[in-house]
Design an enzyme around this catalytic site. Structure first.
Site, short mmCIF file in Angstrom:
data_model
loop_
_atom_site.label_atom_id
_atom_site.label_comp_id
_atom_site.label_asym_id
_atom_site.label_seq_id
_atom_site.Cartn_x
_atom_site.Cartn_y
_atom_site.Cartn_z
N SER A 255 0.90 -1.12 0.11
CA SER A 255 0.23 0.03 -0.10
C SER A 255 0.81 1.29 -0.01
CB SER A 255 -0.84 0.18 1.26
OG SER A 255 -1.79 -0.90 1.41
N SER A 293 -3.15 -3.82 -3.39
CA SER A 293 -2.40 -2.72 -2.82
C SER A 293 -3.49 -1.56 -2.54
CB SER A 293 -1.41 -1.88 -3.72
OG SER A 293 -0.81 -0.57 -3.14
N ASP A 295 -4.08 2.15 -2.03
CA ASP A 295 -3.48 3.33 -2.41
C ASP A 295 -4.43 4.39 -2.30
OD1 ASP A 295 -1.41 1.54 -3.77
OD2 ASP A 295 -2.63 1.50 -5.42
#
Length: 377
Positions: A255, A293, A295
């Site tokens: 992340s 991930s 983000d």
């Protein structure tokens, strides 16, 4: 070559930075850390072992004084956490500090931050019949996270309330540390050691003269896709592959949290639009494609800092946002690189290991392929 930030390491990057090239170039913004490191890799025997490589980062938008600031946010990919988002979206205000830590410590950071705000009268009281009622009010602490489970005993919940208090008390203006500090302590980036990074941009007078600062907790990306200045650095580097003795998650699992501060008088909607330019920077470095991930991005403005009480604000038009959008992409890209350039190699739990980005090798590759971006000393 000694370890330096990317700009000082010999690369020409666009844009004018502030004095510290940090989020703290935005007046009033303070940053504090608590870095938690104890135990040897062999001490890790499972959750709760006497071993930790983690921490807490705290951003105080107006220092240690009460504040309510315009805020906006955006998710590129939502496999992560940022608390307080529903009220930010509805009200357009950020009340209090922003914490960043590891995935399993969001709760303790959030709850301790709430207690700190109450104990220090940091929040605005509820107004009843035109009068404030001290001790009564509502706020929703904002805490983000990235997962450090390859380096840290993240299931051991080693962040404590006292660690959060220490991060708050450590908060200050001026130059700030990067790399293996605060919440970024146990993180990787593009399969090298990652962590905390920062940068800033100052616009020209013709563009408004505003300052924009960035802080990232970088724990994302793959080596295979890692680029600098369009050169496939990750594929051209030899050696230094991460060593994972426990298990190897799918490349790109991770992340990035990005926090933007600016003194430009912009609205919550405009701040949301600024956040939408962050993926440009992440993409330039070869990331942003991964489903696993988180983000997650947030931006706040220190302008109009009395709007919550006065119900008045002065705003720039959307036509004035172009240079701010450009500054956002430039500063985020540099902040991620600063996180990687500052980070030190780390051996984590069960002897998992991430190498620091080898600056000499990177420089030599770019000298061959992109000598135009190298500074002349």
């Amino acid at each position: 070559m000694s370890k330096k930030r990317v700009r000082e390491a010999g690369y020409t990057l666009p844009g004018k930075t502030g004095e510290y090239n940090a989020i703290t170039d935005v007046a009033g913004v303070e940053v504090g850390y608590k870095t938690i490191t104890f135990g040897e890799p062999s001490d890790y025997k499972g959750a709760g072992s006497p071993f930790a490589r983690t921490g807490v980062t705290m951003i105080l938008p107006q220092g240690k004084k009460r504040s309510a600031l315009f805020v906006g946010r955006h998710n590129l990919n939502g496999n992560g956490e940022l608390t307080g988002t529903h009220w930010m979206d509805d009200s357009g205000y950020l009340h209090g500090p922003i914490g960043i830590t590891n995935t399993n410590s969001v709760g303790i950071v959030r709850d301790t931050l709430a207690k700190w705000m109450i104990d220090n009268n940091y929040y605005y009281p509820y107004i009843h019949e035109g009068k404030p009622i001290e001790g009564v009010g509502y706020f929703y602490p904002v805490v983000g996270e990235t997962w450090d489970g390859l380096m840290n005993d993240t299931n051991g919940f080693h962040v404590t309330a006292s660690d959060v208090y220490e991060a708050i008390e450590d908060a200050k203006t001026g130059p700030i540390a990067e790399g293996n500090v605060g919440g970024g302590n146990g993180m990787q980036c593009h399969e090298f050691k990652g962590g905390t990074g920062t940068s800033s941009r100052v616009l020209t007078d013709a563009e408004g003269g505003y300052t924009l600062g960035v802080l990232v907790q970088a724990n994302h990306g793959t080596r295979a896709c890692f680029e600098m200045f369009g050169v496939p650095i990750g594929r051209l580097l030899k050696g230094g592959e991460a060593r994972l003795e426990t298990f190897s998650p799918k490349p790109g699992t991770g992340s990035i949290i990005v926090v933007i501060a600016t003194d430009a008088p912009v609205s919550p909607l405009q701040l949301q639009k600024i956040c939408k330019r962050i993926p440009i920077a992440i993409g330039r470095l070869g990331a942003g494609f991964e489903n696993d991930s988180g983000d997650i991005f947030l931006a706040f403005s220190t302008a109009n800092n009395t709007a919550y009480q006065d119900n008045k604000a002065t705003l720039i038009s959307d036509d004035a946002l172009d240079p701010i959008y450009k500054a956002t992409a430039e500063a985020v890209e540099e902040a991620i690189l600063n996180a990687m350039f500052a980070a030190e190699s780390m051996t984590g739990k069960a002897n998992n290991h991430f190498y620091a980005l080898p600056q000499d090798d990177v420089y030599n590759i770019l000298k061959e392929y992109r000598s135009d971006i190298l500074k002349t000393f």
